[in-house]
Design a protein around this motif. Structure first.
Motif, short mmCIF file in Angstrom:
data_model
loop_
_atom_site.label_atom_id
_atom_site.label_comp_id
_atom_site.label_asym_id
_atom_site.label_seq_id
_atom_site.Cartn_x
_atom_site.Cartn_y
_atom_site.Cartn_z
N THR A 157 -7.29 -10.78 -2.90
CA THR A 157 -8.43 -10.81 -3.82
C THR A 157 -7.97 -11.40 -5.15
O THR A 157 -6.82 -11.83 -5.28
N HIS A 158 -8.84 -11.38 -6.13
CA HIS A 158 -8.49 -11.95 -7.43
C HIS A 158 -7.46 -11.10 -8.17
O HIS A 158 -6.89 -11.55 -9.18
N THR A 159 -7.19 -9.88 -7.70
CA THR A 159 -6.20 -9.02 -8.36
C THR A 159 -4.87 -8.95 -7.62
O THR A 159 -3.93 -8.34 -8.13
N GLY A 160 -4.78 -9.52 -6.43
CA GLY A 160 -3.52 -9.49 -5.71
C GLY A 160 -3.69 -9.47 -4.21
O GLY A 160 -4.81 -9.59 -3.68
N SER A 161 -2.57 -9.32 -3.50
CA SER A 161 -2.56 -9.26 -2.04
C SER A 161 -2.15 -7.86 -1.60
O SER A 161 -1.17 -7.31 -2.11
N TYR A 162 -2.88 -7.32 -0.63
CA TYR A 162 -2.68 -5.94 -0.23
C TYR A 162 -2.45 -5.85 1.29
O TYR A 162 -3.27 -6.36 2.07
N PRO A 163 -1.38 -5.19 1.72
CA PRO A 163 -1.13 -5.04 3.16
C PRO A 163 -2.21 -4.20 3.83
O PRO A 163 -2.65 -3.18 3.29
N LEU B 177 -11.69 -5.99 -5.74
CA LEU B 177 -12.26 -6.71 -4.61
C LEU B 177 -13.13 -7.84 -5.15
O LEU B 177 -13.65 -7.75 -6.27
N ASP B 178 -13.28 -8.89 -4.37
CA ASP B 178 -14.16 -9.99 -4.75
C ASP B 178 -15.58 -9.67 -4.30
O ASP B 178 -15.80 -9.34 -3.13
N GLN C 278 -16.18 -3.84 1.00
CA GLN C 278 -16.60 -2.88 -0.01
C GLN C 278 -15.74 -1.62 0.12
O GLN C 278 -15.16 -1.36 1.18
N LEU C 279 -15.68 -0.84 -0.95
CA LEU C 279 -14.95 0.42 -0.90
C LEU C 279 -15.54 1.34 0.15
O LEU C 279 -16.76 1.47 0.28
N GLU D 36 -13.31 -4.21 -10.14
CA GLU D 36 -11.98 -3.63 -10.29
C GLU D 36 -12.04 -2.14 -10.62
O GLU D 36 -13.01 -1.65 -11.20
N LEU D 37 -10.99 -1.44 -10.20
CA LEU D 37 -10.74 -0.08 -10.67
C LEU D 37 -9.86 -0.24 -11.91
O LEU D 37 -8.66 -0.48 -11.80
N ASP D 38 -10.47 -0.10 -13.08
CA ASP D 38 -9.82 -0.45 -14.34
C ASP D 38 -8.94 0.71 -14.83
O ASP D 38 -9.36 1.52 -15.66
#
Length: 316
Positions: A69-75, A108-109, A115-116, A186-188
């Motif tokens: 996503t725009h905040t990173g890559s997640y396994p 998430l984008d 979605q969550l 984002e979860l800020d």
């Protein structure tokens, strides 16, 4: 002789480059590490559903399925095709055995099909008191009825990694469930002034023992409309039952059934009635070509042969 030597060297370079490009053309895979890949998930471009690209990829070096996503890559550690859910394990997410400051937000984008899901977020090492913790223009987000989860996670010795003492006061912890993302998706954590977080998918049979919790971020996904709408129950199911992997043509996103690890592809399934002959390993073949030659690689092979012929003539 010098022009001949230069032409010979150029021919060798061209032939090797073309041969390497042709043989390294990737094919769709039905697994990534220990995870089984089924539609709409795919191992890379041209595999699975086009709406899941470029979010889902299989990292070949580690055999790990990633959501980017725009905040990173997640396994991705698990996929449930029956419930349309998956579980992420973000590298900066804390667990009872390993807590660490979170350097970036989890996000998430909005344009993605994800979605969550049903996760319990526990925000750690926040500025006290967390009873007044709010998102912008919203009511307090911490649920005091889950304070026992804060007490449990704060028994983990690894809390010291968050600059907390052993058995810290729970007024620096916040259970945020169900969690929501902000306008940026984002979860800020920085805005909430918390140094870390964990997310629990299941407490299992031991709700007071954080060593036995199942950690991760649950996501829901949808297939979407358009191309994906009728694919799963029709062409894709037939493709997978015949031993193929569902994919798509990168030129127009039309459906393809990739067979024999990329030896050939069809627009339906991998039964013998839908192809003729065995084609080159590692090449995804174009259904529009109407021939047995690979649409993306035939020209590379011909130029390679021409370069080799030139080499033979010059050395004769």
């Amino acid at each position: 002789m010098e022009p001949q030597r230069a032409s010979l060297a150029l021919s060798l370079i061209i032939f090797n480059l073309l041969l390497t490009t042709t043989t390294q053309n990737p094919s769709c895979q039905s697994t990534c590490g220990s995870l089984h890949l089924s539609y709409p998930f795919g191992s890379g471009p041209g595999c699975g559903s086009p709406t899941f690209q470029p979010y889902i990829t299989c990292k070949t070096t580690t055999k790990q399925l990633l959501l980017t996503t725009h905040t990173g890559s997640y396994p991705i550690t698990s996929i449930s095709y029956s419930t349309n859910t998956l579980t992420l394990t973000p590298p900066s997410m804390s667990t009872c055995t390993s807590m660490q400051p979170c350097p970036s937000n989890l996000g998430l984008d909005w344009a993605s099909p994800f979605q969550l899901g049903a996760s319990t977020f526990i925000l750690l090492s926040c500025q006290p008191p967390t009873s007044s913790l709010t998102l912008k223009d919203s009511s307090p987000i911490c649920d005091p009825s889950y304070s026992h989860l804060c007490a449990a996670i704060y028994t983990c010795p690894s809390v010291t990694a968050l600059n907390l003492p052993l058995f810290p006061p729970t007024n620096t912890c916040c259970v945020y469930s169900p969690g929501n993302l902000d306008a940026k998706g984002e979860l800020d954590l920085r805005g909430l002034k918390c140094k870390g977080y964990t997310s629990v998918v299941s407490l299992g049979d031991y709700p007071t023992d954080p060593n036995k919790w199942e950690y991760g971020v649950a996501l829901k996904y949808n297939h979407g409309g358009g191309l994906d709408g009728g694919i799963v129950e029709t062409k894709c199911k037939s493709c997978e039952m015949s031993g193929g992997v569902c994919g798509y043509a990168t030129s127009d996103n039309s459906f393809l059934c990739v067979c024999k690890n990329g030896d050939y592809n069809t627009t339906s399934d991998c039964s013998s009635d839908n192809y003729s002959g065995v084609q080159e390993q590692g090449v995804i073949w174009s259904p529009e070509s109407g021939s047995d030659l690979p649409a993306s690689s035939a020209w590379k092979i011909w130029f390679g042969l021409l370069a080799l012929a030139d080499l033979i003539i010059l050395t004769a």
